[in-house]
Write an enzyme that holds these catalytic residues in place. Structure first.
Site, PDB file in Angstrom:
ATOM      1  N   GLU A 150       0.843  -1.189   0.000  1.00 31.97           N
ATOM      2  CA  GLU A 150       0.000   0.000   0.000  1.00 31.97           C
ATOM      3  C   GLU A 150       0.879   1.241   0.000  1.00 31.97           C
ATOM      4  O   GLU A 150       1.905   1.287   0.683  1.00 31.97           O
ATOM      5  CB  GLU A 150      -0.911   0.040   1.229  1.00 31.97           C
ATOM      6  CG  GLU A 150      -1.791   1.284   1.287  1.00 31.97           C
ATOM      7  CD  GLU A 150      -2.716   1.312   2.494  1.00 31.97           C
ATOM      8  OE1 GLU A 150      -3.161   0.218   2.912  1.00 31.97           O
ATOM      9  OE2 GLU A 150      -2.973   2.409   3.021  1.00 31.97           O
ATOM     10  N   GLU A 155      -3.550  11.365   2.476  1.00 35.75           N
ATOM     11  CA  GLU A 155      -4.394  10.821   3.539  1.00 35.75           C
ATOM     12  C   GLU A 155      -4.412  11.819   4.704  1.00 35.75           C
ATOM     13  O   GLU A 155      -3.397  12.043   5.355  1.00 35.75           O
ATOM     14  CB  GLU A 155      -3.903   9.455   4.032  1.00 35.75           C
ATOM     15  CG  GLU A 155      -4.822   8.869   5.097  1.00 35.75           C
ATOM     16  CD  GLU A 155      -4.348   7.535   5.644  1.00 35.75           C
ATOM     17  OE1 GLU A 155      -5.165   6.827   6.251  1.00 35.75           O
ATOM     18  OE2 GLU A 155      -3.151   7.210   5.460  1.00 35.75           O
TER      19      GLU A 155
END
Length: 260
Positions: A150, A155
């Site tokens: 990932e 974010e």
């Protein structure tokens, strides 16, 4: 389409080493993919690759006939999260939080796969990201066949810090946490992904054209990655989340690669 020479100039300007040999640059997803619903649906699918639920309290509702939570206007994609007042059960994904919001997500139809044929990738976009407590916008890559790998390019988890993350395992993670002035204004988030050996890649992260970090991404080579843009809520971003609607906007999202 950019030429190999243009791509090389961009790499050097970004502070990365030049490729050992010239390679042809090709566009995978161009900034025009948010220009119309036809363009969007030719390059992106609605919701998560695995469905409507993930690790927060928002359930994704979007389709070719439902643009209430994923909409387009003037080349800008807007994801809207709204609080619900009824019981819709719990998320089907761990940690199975109660569903308190409806929101939206899209994921690219084309996978990012770092190989000898495609040794360099660029993933970037311009975003207006919410940062209030309980809002969890993201622009990220995750393994198609397994997790990890990932890579989180954008974010925010309930404040004005962006988390550039690279997950090699659940306990082996590199995180570069960077404060962003006014996340709700337009900022550019970028990852340059380059193959370094048979199994590993390096990921260089940028904010507004400024190099932020280099993460070693072991065992990323050869593994296909989804590219996802979503607005999740609560979970890691705290609770309770907002009662008013939350908006997350994106434009000029781009994916490109070199072909050796």
């Amino acid at each position: 389409m950019r030429t190999a020479a243009t791509a090389l100039v961009l790499v050097l300007a970004g502070g990365l080493p030049a490729p050992a040999r010239a390679a042809a640059w090709e566009d995978v997803i161009t900034p025009g993919s948010f220009g119309s619903y036809g363009a969007l649906e030719s390059e992106w699918n609605y919701r998560y690759p695995w469905g409507s639920d993930h690790n927060g309290s928002a359930r994704m509702y979007a389709s070719a006939s439902d643009h209430n939570h994923v909409s387009l206007s003037g080349g800008v994609l807007t994801i809207k999260a709204t609080r619900i007042t009824w019981d819709e059960g719990t998320s089907g994904a761990d940690p199975h939080l109660p569903i308190r919001y409806h929101s939206g997500a899209v994921h690219a139809k084309e996978h990012v796969v770092v190989t000898d044929q495609f040794p360099n990738w660029e993933v970037k976009g311009e975003f207006q990201a919410p940062s209030a407590r309980g809002t969890w916008p993201a622009f990220w890559l995750t393994g198609v066949n397994s997790w990890p790998p990932e890579s989180d390019v954008l974010e925010f988890k309930g404040d004005n810090r962006n988390w550039f993350n690279t997950f090699r395992s659940s306990s082996d993670v590199s995180s570069s946490v960077v404060g962003v002035s006014s996340p709700g204004s337009w900022h550019t988030y970028r990852a340059w992904i380059t193959k370094v050996n048979a199994t590993d890649v390096d990921i260089h992260y940028y904010l507004d054209g400024r190099w932020v970090a280099q993460h070693s991404a072991r065992n990323f080579a050869g593994k296909p990655l989804w590219v996802i843009l979503n607005l999740q809520m609560e979970g890691s971003s705290g609770s309770p989340g907002p009662t008013a609607e939350t908006l997350y906007r994106a434009r000029n999202v781009y994916i490109g690669r070199t072909r050796a």
